[in-house]
Write a protein that holds these residues in place. Structure first.
Motif, PDB file in Angstrom:
ATOM      1  N   ILE A 142       0.844  -1.199   0.000  1.00 34.04           N
ATOM      2  CA  ILE A 142       0.000   0.000   0.000  1.00 34.04           C
ATOM      3  C   ILE A 142       0.883   1.254   0.000  1.00 34.04           C
ATOM      4  CG2 ILE A 142      -1.989   1.132   1.083  1.00 34.04           C
ATOM      5  CD1 ILE A 142      -2.539  -1.719   0.167  1.00 34.04           C
ATOM      6  N   GLU A 143       2.045   1.148   0.619  1.00 29.95           N
ATOM      7  CA  GLU A 143       2.984   2.282   0.543  1.00 29.95           C
ATOM      8  C   GLU A 143       3.322   2.568  -0.923  1.00 29.95           C
ATOM      9  OE1 GLU A 143       6.411   1.419   2.959  1.00 29.95           O
ATOM     10  OE2 GLU A 143       5.238   1.330   4.793  1.00 29.95           O
ATOM     11  N   PHE A 144       3.597   1.510  -1.679  1.00 23.10           N
ATOM     12  CA  PHE A 144       3.887   1.676  -3.110  1.00 23.10           C
ATOM     13  C   PHE A 144       2.709   2.291  -3.836  1.00 23.10           C
ATOM     14  CE2 PHE A 144       7.484  -1.323  -3.109  1.00 23.10           C
ATOM     15  CZ  PHE A 144       8.305  -0.652  -3.995  1.00 23.10           C
ATOM     16  N   ALA A 145       1.533   1.737  -3.551  1.00 28.52           N
ATOM     17  CA  ALA A 145       0.343   2.190  -4.262  1.00 28.52           C
ATOM     18  C   ALA A 145       0.123   3.674  -4.027  1.00 28.52           C
ATOM     19  CB  ALA A 145      -0.867   1.383  -3.804  1.00 28.52           C
ATOM     20  N   PRO A 160      -4.060   2.242  -8.597  1.00 28.71           N
ATOM     21  CA  PRO A 160      -5.320   1.736  -8.058  1.00 28.71           C
ATOM     22  C   PRO A 160      -5.233   0.220  -7.869  1.00 28.71           C
ATOM     23  CG  PRO A 160      -5.646   2.949 -10.134  1.00 28.71           C
ATOM     24  CD  PRO A 160      -4.183   2.673 -10.000  1.00 28.71           C
ATOM     25  N   ILE A 161      -5.699  -0.259  -6.723  1.00 26.14           N
ATOM     26  CA  ILE A 161      -5.665  -1.707  -6.439  1.00 26.14           C
ATOM     27  C   ILE A 161      -7.099  -2.218  -6.353  1.00 26.14           C
ATOM     28  CG2 ILE A 161      -5.005  -3.472  -4.751  1.00 26.14           C
ATOM     29  CD1 ILE A 161      -2.786  -1.693  -3.802  1.00 26.14           C
ATOM     30  N   HIS A 162      -7.340  -3.358  -6.982  1.00 25.57           N
ATOM     31  CA  HIS A 162      -8.663  -3.988  -6.880  1.00 25.57           C
ATOM     32  C   HIS A 162      -8.480  -5.333  -6.182  1.00 25.57           C
ATOM     33  CE1 HIS A 162     -12.599  -5.224  -9.187  1.00 25.57           C
ATOM     34  NE2 HIS A 162     -12.765  -5.087  -7.901  1.00 25.57           N
ATOM     35  N   VAL A 163      -8.956  -5.438  -4.943  1.00 21.46           N
ATOM     36  CA  VAL A 163      -8.854  -6.702  -4.188  1.00 21.46           C
ATOM     37  C   VAL A 163     -10.125  -7.489  -4.460  1.00 21.46           C
ATOM     38  CG1 VAL A 163      -8.620  -7.766  -1.908  1.00 21.46           C
ATOM     39  CG2 VAL A 163      -7.557  -5.543  -2.349  1.00 21.46           C
ATOM     40  N   THR A 190     -13.012  -4.772  -3.793  1.00 22.61           N
ATOM     41  CA  THR A 190     -12.805  -3.484  -3.138  1.00 22.61           C
ATOM     42  C   THR A 190     -11.698  -2.724  -3.855  1.00 22.61           C
ATOM     43  OG1 THR A 190     -13.355  -4.477  -1.020  1.00 22.61           O
ATOM     44  CG2 THR A 190     -12.175  -2.370  -0.949  1.00 22.61           C
ATOM     45  N   TRP A 191     -11.960  -1.461  -4.157  1.00 21.16           N
ATOM     46  CA  TRP A 191     -10.922  -0.614  -4.747  1.00 21.16           C
ATOM     47  C   TRP A 191     -10.171   0.126  -3.654  1.00 21.16           C
ATOM     48  CZ3 TRP A 191      -9.015  -0.613  -9.527  1.00 21.16           C
ATOM     49  CH2 TRP A 191      -9.787  -1.178 -10.544  1.00 21.16           C
ATOM     50  N   LYS A 218     -14.886   3.914 -11.857  1.00 22.85           N
ATOM     51  CA  LYS A 218     -13.657   3.857 -12.668  1.00 22.85           C
ATOM     52  C   LYS A 218     -12.550   4.543 -11.879  1.00 22.85           C
ATOM     53  CE  LYS A 218     -14.588   2.319 -16.995  1.00 22.85           C
ATOM     54  NZ  LYS A 218     -15.416   1.280 -16.408  1.00 22.85           N
ATOM     55  N   PRO A 219     -11.573   3.788 -11.416  1.00 21.42           N
ATOM     56  CA  PRO A 219     -10.526   4.413 -10.619  1.00 21.42           C
ATOM     57  C   PRO A 219      -9.650   5.305 -11.479  1.00 21.42           C
ATOM     58  CG  PRO A 219      -9.914   2.193 -11.159  1.00 21.42           C
ATOM     59  CD  PRO A 219     -11.301   2.377 -11.692  1.00 21.42           C
TER      60      PRO A 219
END
Ligand code: ADP
Ligand code: ASP
Ligand code: MG
Length: 633
Positions: free
Chosen positions: A246-249, A255-258, A268-269, A445-446
């Motif tokens: 998450i530090e990288f993100a 944007p991360i989609h879990v 979850t975005w 849309k992220p």
């Protein structure tokens, strides 16, 4: 000393020979590049590997360039560690990395075979093969750089690229690993360097929940969560994401989609704060079951003492979690901190020696505590959140041993046996079990943030000469001269006491900033909090109703200094550097609170300006802009 500045506003990092990190501007990002990461359970057997391969192929056929990152299958990593321990305990770290990196190598080979068997070209790579270079801290290495050439060539030739998560090589070609759960970090780091549109994390839950659904079955899935909230939750116990990913993100705006490996439903975005707004004050909660608390008693209240203590602890490479120091009485204070239960023997040894060196009276510890935290960006603007939590715990007869807060989280330390019940109670008291799905979520849309990490400055000693992707970055130092501190002395150490105090404060409509409660020795404890100076007397008057006259003290001689950044907790040196800079200027620290994104200390009011100047210097930040300091009115 030469200063190394990361100019990330155009996603351009300093050039280094051999590396090819982030040299393009966001505007030139390749359209349609997706990183998909599959966790251990998602590749546990051949059927699951084939299912994951089909998913990657679907994206490929939809026109995306696809990079797949895989973890070791099932419990492989645990089994390899157990095997090593049967031979040598603790195993030598270099050889352990050599061993446990094999789990991911098995997975990439099988995944590439699966994709090929389904008729699509694919190629597998180890971390070394793609030039994922780390530092040399075996079993917890940090990524320094990733070369993208080989991956790009393979993508351009139409292949799906499969990369082993969790591993890299150091400058001497030793195999390293990134720490347990580190494949998430590989995936997000690759998404950053390749400027992917998104990083999909396929796992055995269908998203990030308000808390671990295995512990609290009524937890519900979140549609969206901000980087800062996820950073706090991940480092406060939510095992669903590796916190360094998450530090990288956040740093690179990925944007991360879990989402679930086993269904196509929306997950979850994890996105920027503006995209992740929630109605409520609390977004989620988390539990760290196995913590240990150490309290240094009778600490002389003079500049440099806290620095000396934490310098020694950092030197021993012990990661400190909560730090709580409360108000000094008669020239002495108590400093408590928590470490993971497994670090306790080591930490006790170091703390014992440090206590002697600083002239403290001694140390006390509790090996069986748990930490429960609530997190939410909405806390910045809601009053009474602390009260609701303390009230719910008090009514359940759960005693709070220690409290620490930041802008977006409140953590409390409780007896280990009370950990899970306290988590359930916290979850319920904020109504987190209630469904609140956003009907527009399916169309969300992220946005890839264009310049999320503007003007970051590396503050890691090592990074001064050789910056790496995962270095600590300090974004800001701030001075706030508008606060006063209210201290409630000798509060009975029984359930419900803090709740009572904050009920009166909430009723008085006063907004509380920092809260610090240190563990009580015996029957009483001390509780301090800061409020706007103009409301301090009002707050104190309200609290006097709760405790006998004379035990509530207002102190307006204070300034709050804060350091904000990314990687504040995973880089152990930041507290030491902050305390050290203040100690060098002979500035006394009167109160401390820590979080994932911020470190706050209270110093005497008169030391505020000198304090901010020396912190700017210590963290190599440019001269002020007037917006970063608030003066008393
Ligand atoms: P993977 O092997 O795919 O990386 P992990 O086991 O690391 O999977 O992470 C998924 C697990 O994280 C879930 O099975 C769940 O029990 C746990 N978890 C902890 N906190 C949360 C949360 N807030 N939301 C969802 N899952 C959580
Ligand atoms: N296989 C590694 C672990 O079990 C890395 C990961 O799964 O993310 O910790
Ligand atoms: Mg994981």
């Amino acid at each position: 000393m030469s200063q190394m500045v990361f100019h990330l506003d155009n996603l351009q990092l300093s050039q280094r020979s051999g590396g090819s990190r982030l040299r393009q501007c966001p505007g030139t990002a390749t359209v349609g590049l997706l990183v998909q990461k599959f966790g251990g359970t998602s590749v546990a057997d051949s059927n699951k590997i084939l299912a994951a391969a089909r998913r990657a192929i679907r994206a490929h056929q939809a026109g995306e360039k696809v990079v797949v990152v895989v973890s070791a299958r099932g419990h492989t990593t645990d089994e390899l560690i157990d095997l090593a321990k049967e031979i040598s305990d603790p195993p030598p770290a270099r050889e352990l990395d050599m061993l446990i990196s094999t789990g991911e190598q098995v997975s990439v080979a099988l995944m590439a075979m699966a994709v090929q068997a389904l008729g699509v070209p694919a190629i597998s790579f180890t971390g070394a093969q793609i030039g994922l270079v780390t530092d040399s801290f075996h079993t917890r290495a940090r990524i320094r750089e990733i070369a993208t050439d080989r991956i790009r060539q393979a993508l351009d030739s139409g292949q799906i690229v499969i990369v082993a998560g969790f591993q890299g090589i150091d400058a001497n070609a030793n195999i390293t690993t990134l720490g347990r759960g580190g494949s998430d970090t590989t995936a997000v780091a690759l998404a950053a360097v390749l400027q992917a549109d998104a990083c999909e994390i396929f796992t055995d839950v269908d998203g990030v929940y308000t808390t671990d659904p295995r512990v609290v079955p009524e937890a519900r899935k979140l549609d969206r969560i901000s980087y800062d909230e996820m950073l706090e939750l991940a480092s406060l116990g939510a095992g669903v994401m590796h916190s360094r990913s998450i530090e990288f993100a956040k740093k690179y705006g990925v944007p991360i989609h879990v989402r679930s490996s086993f269904s196509d439903s929306n997950g979850t975005w994890i996105v920027g704060a503006d995209d992740a707004r929630h109605a409520g004050s609390v977004t989620g909660c988390a539990l760290v079951k196995d913590e240990a608390r150490i309290t240094v008693l009778g600490v002389p209240d003079r500049p440099g003492v806290v620095h000396e203590l934490f310098r020694r602890i950092a030197q021993a490479k012990i990661v400190v979690d909560m730090i709580v120091q409360n108000v000094a009485f008669q020239g002495q204070t108590e400093v408590s901190f928590t470490v993971s239960a497994e670090d306790l023997p080591n930490a006790l040894e170091v703390a014992q020696i440090a206590a002697q060196a600083i002239g403290a009276a001694g140390i006390d510890h509790d090996a069986h505590v748990s930490k429960v935290s609530i997190v939410g960006q909405g806390m910045r603007v809601h009053t009474g959140v602390a009260f609701s939590l303390f009230k719910a715990l008090g009514e359940a007869g759960i005693n709070i041993d220690m409290i620490t807060t930041s802008e977006i989280k409140i953590s409390v330390l409780v007896a280990k046996a009370a950990g899970v019940p306290a988590l359930r109670i916290a979850h319920k008291s904020f109504g987190l079990e209630q469904p609140c799905t956003d009907p527009t979520h399916a169309h969300f849309k992220p946005r890839r943030l264009a310049s999320p990490a503007r003007g970051l400055v590396s503050s890691d000693e090592e990074a001064m000469t050789s910056p790496g992707m995962e270095d600590l970055v300090i974004t800001d130092v701030e001075l706030d001269m508008t606060q006063s501190r209210v201290t409630v002395q000798n509060l009975p150490n029984t359930p419900g006491q803090s709740a009572h105090v904050f009920e009166l404060i909430a009723n008085a409509g006063v907004f509380v900033d920092m809260i610090v409660q240190n563990t009580g020795r015996g029957t009483h404890t001390n509780l301090s909090f800061t409020v706007p100076r103009t409301e301090a007397e009002q707050a104190a008057a309200a609290v006097r109703q709760a405790v006998p006259q004379g035990q509530v003290v207002v102190d307006s001689d204070l300034a709050k200094l804060s350091v904000t950044g990314v990687g504040m907790r995973t880089h152990t040196g930041v507290a030491t550097r902050m305390f050290g800079a203040l100690a060098d200027r002979n500035i006394n620290i009167a109160m401390i609170s820590t979080s994932e994104v911020r470190l706050n200390v209270i110093t005497p009011h008169g030391a505020g300006q000198a304090g901010i100047a020396c912190l700017r210097q210590a963290f190599h930040l440019p001269e002020p802009d007037s917006s970063t300091s608030r003066s008393a009115t």
